[in-house]
Design a protein around this motif. Structure first.
Motif, short mmCIF file in Angstrom:
data_model
loop_
_atom_site.label_atom_id
_atom_site.label_comp_id
_atom_site.label_asym_id
_atom_site.label_seq_id
_atom_site.Cartn_x
_atom_site.Cartn_y
_atom_site.Cartn_z
N TYR A 5 0.82 -1.20 0.00
CA TYR A 5 0.00 0.00 0.00
C TYR A 5 0.86 1.27 0.00
O TYR A 5 0.41 2.33 -0.45
CB TYR A 5 -0.95 0.00 1.19
N LYS A 9 -0.17 3.96 -2.83
CA LYS A 9 -0.61 5.33 -2.54
C LYS A 9 0.16 6.37 -3.34
O LYS A 9 -0.38 7.39 -3.76
CB LYS A 9 -0.54 5.62 -1.03
N TYR A 238 -5.32 4.63 0.53
CA TYR A 238 -4.20 3.70 0.58
C TYR A 238 -3.23 4.03 1.71
O TYR A 238 -2.51 3.15 2.20
CB TYR A 238 -3.48 3.65 -0.77
#
Length: 273
Positions: A5, A9, A238
């Motif tokens: 993640y 992001k 995220y």
């Protein structure tokens, strides 16, 4: 703290890198309209849309594609001084700074260049792409319009369409513009495609299946299809996933939790706490 993640992001940090360009229906339509308008004997073209619709990103792609066959001057930021504007334009065309102190000296130097080029073939047409054109002072806009009147240049004015600026932009440009092209917000289907392609470009396509129809509807409602707001929201989503993956992995299920989306929207400033 770093996991998948963390990388995902960062995909949604805004950039002008055309490698990240997502070809949506609205972008494709606007792209071809602009190219078509530039091929016609039009001097001034208006390209407008709300902030965050992707105008600057599209301009970067148009510049990259056009400069293979035309001379292109691209100003992503506005100028407020006539001398600085024409000096920089001379630099972008010729690759060096000349003795330019305004419109008149620039035109004189450019016409001298045309005379020198007469026996070696016609120079390529110059296309000028101006972003944030609504911020240019009126006297400089007039000088830019004079450029178009020489028919040696084609000008694409790009302006924001907001409640405050829309009337101003249309009133000021409407007597000068020969063609107007709008870039609207994305539709729900375009929003889905945008998310899918962004993840796919960076080899995270499997994470697209975390979204269900309810997730997409909520995200579309929160962002109104505005790509800038969408990027902000996805970055925050995220970022939260990054935290939970490291600290509370059971909080992340097979699909996104509505509560997580709402928390991300609060953090992004899209809704009040």
């Amino acid at each position: 703290m770093s996991n998948n993640y963390t990388a995902i992001k960062d995909i949604f940090i805004e950039t002008d890198d055309v490698k990240d360009f997502v070809n949506l229906d609205k972008s494709t339509l606007a792209y071809h309209k602009i190219l078509s308008a530039l091929q016609k004997p039009l001097k001034l073209i208006l390209f407008y849309g709300k902030p965050g619709t992707g105008k600057t990103f599209l301009l970067c792609k148009i510049k990259e594609d056009l400069e293979k066959k035309l001379d292109v001057v691209f100003f992503p930021q506005p100028f407020f001084d006539e001398k600085e504007f024409f000096s920089e334009m001379y630099f972008q065309i010729f690759g060096q700074y000349g003795d330019v102190d305004g419109y008149e000296s620039f035109i004189r130097l450019y016409r001298d260049y045309l005379v020198d080029k007469k026996d070696s073939g016609s120079p390529k047409q110059v296309v000028i792409l101006l972003d944030e054109a609504q911020l240019y002072p009126p006297n400089l806009i007039e000088k830019i319009r004079f450029l178009a009147d020489t028919r040696l240049f084609k000008i694409l004015f790009t302006v924001h369409k907001t409640d405050e600026e829309d009337t101003l932009a249309k009133d000021y440009f409407k007597t000068r513009i020969w063609s107007s092209i709008e870039l609207p917000n994305s539709t729900l289907n375009e929003l889905k495609l945008y998310i899918e392609k962004k993840l796919m470009f960076h080899n995270f396509h499997q994470y697209y299946y975390m979204y269900n129809d309810e997730n997409f509807n909520i995200i579309y409602h929160l962002t109104d299809g505005n790509l800038r707001n969408l990027n902000k929201l996805l970055f925050k989503i995220y970022e939260l996933c990054e935290y939970y993956e490291e600290n509370k992995p059971t909080e992340i299920g097979a699909t996104l939790n509505q509560k997580l989306i709402e928390m991300a929207a609060i953090s992004a400033g899209l809704i009040d706490a």
